[in-house]
Design an enzyme around this catalytic site. Structure first.
Site, PDB file in Angstrom:
ATOM      1  N   ASP A  38      44.143 -62.797  41.473  1.00  0.00           N
ATOM      2  CA  ASP A  38      43.826 -63.847  40.512  1.00  0.00           C
ATOM      3  C   ASP A  38      43.432 -63.139  39.218  1.00  0.00           C
ATOM      4  O   ASP A  38      43.238 -61.915  39.196  1.00  0.00           O
ATOM      5  CB  ASP A  38      42.673 -64.700  41.057  1.00  0.00           C
ATOM      6  CG  ASP A  38      42.213 -65.770  40.086  1.00  0.00           C
ATOM      7  OD1 ASP A  38      43.076 -66.405  39.433  1.00  0.00           O
ATOM      8  OD2 ASP A  38      40.992 -65.952  39.952  1.00  0.00           O
ATOM      9  N   ASP A  63      41.058 -64.667  36.153  1.00  0.00           N
ATOM     10  CA  ASP A  63      39.708 -64.917  35.654  1.00  0.00           C
ATOM     11  C   ASP A  63      38.668 -64.740  36.751  1.00  0.00           C
ATOM     12  O   ASP A  63      38.755 -65.353  37.815  1.00  0.00           O
ATOM     13  CB  ASP A  63      39.614 -66.321  35.058  1.00  0.00           C
ATOM     14  CG  ASP A  63      40.503 -66.469  33.837  1.00  0.00           C
ATOM     15  OD1 ASP A  63      40.460 -65.579  32.987  1.00  0.00           O
ATOM     16  OD2 ASP A  63      41.256 -67.455  33.761  1.00  0.00           O
TER      17      ASP A  63
END
Length: 257
Positions: A8, A10
């Site tokens: 991922d 953020d």
């Protein structure tokens, strides 16, 4: 065996939410003279919604529309969300390129290890692709960023916690779920990855420490860089060896469980 390591963006590559996205949202609200400012607590709640456009759309209650003097038809709302999101993305990307959000401990290390071992590298995120690529370059360096495939933004119809972004990544990479490991930071991300059949490591970030990570193969506070930034193993259901870092050996052992 061809293995893949999928991140991922953020909260995983960098702790971007508190120092990047939140101020960029609030600067955008001020720019458009909207009657809202998100506090840290407000933003923690908003983060339960997957996707920046979707978070902006959550503002458009009848009361907010009235208070802000906005048009009431849905088509106009979609145009506004698009304008707001473009402005916010530009402000956020400027912060990233200014070096305000360094990569989290262990990210550059494990990326280099995975590349040297012949692993496929990818990012799968609901954030805008421009933002993701900017964060990736600053977290691992421009040369290493070129090793990655990036799947981001509106490339799939449903955002996390739906598994769509991970299913797309697996299909495009030609990798089976059993040969891939995901690094996430949130319960929504974990749900998305697990629904795609993926072994998932959680690196908790500023807003996610209290979330439910049932089903994660490992939960740590970071991937770790010894000796300066050792990883703290928070949940270790498979009892993998705690060396102070999450290594490729750690990931291989987890995927075998």
């Amino acid at each position: 065996m061809n293995r893949a390591l999928i991140f991922d963006c953020d909260g995983v590559l960098a702790d971007t939410e508190r120092d990047g996205h939140l101020p960029a949202f609030n600067e955008t609200f001020a720019h458009f003279e909207l009657p809202v400012r998100w506090s840290q607590d407000d933003y923690a709640r908003v983060l339960r919604i997957g996707g920046g456009k979707e978070r902006l759309a959550s503002l458009l209650t009848p009361a907010f529309v009235e208070a802000a003097g906005l048009p009431k038809d849905k088509a106009a709302h979609q145009r506004l969300i698009k304008r707001w999101h473009k402005e916010k993305t530009g402000r956020y990307t400027t912060k990233v390129r200014a070096g305000e959000m360094p990569g989290r401990p262990g990210i550059a290390r494990i990326v280099s290890e995975a590349h040297d071992a012949g692993w496929t590298l990818a990012v799968a995120s609901t954030s805008a692709e421009e933002s993701v690529r900017a964060v990736l370059e600053h977290a691992v360096g421009r040369n290493a960023a070129a090793w990655f495939s990036v799947y981001a933004g509106d490339i799939v119809p449903r955002k996390k916690p739906a598994p769509d972004i991970y299913l797309l990544a697996l299909n495009e990479l030609g990798i089976s779920a059993t040969n891939a490991i995901v690094v996430e930071d949130s319960a929504n991300g974990l749900r998305a990855a697990r629904a795609a059949g993926l072994t998932t490591v959680i690196t908790v970030s500023s807003y996610t420490g209290d979330e439910d990570f049932t089903g994660a193969a490992l939960v740590v506070d970071c991937l770790g860089d010894l000796p300066e930034s050792p990883a703290r193993f928070i949940e270790n259901p498979h009892k993998v060896e705690n060396t102070g870092q999450v290594t490729l050996d750690t990931l291989v052992n987890l995927s075998a469980r």
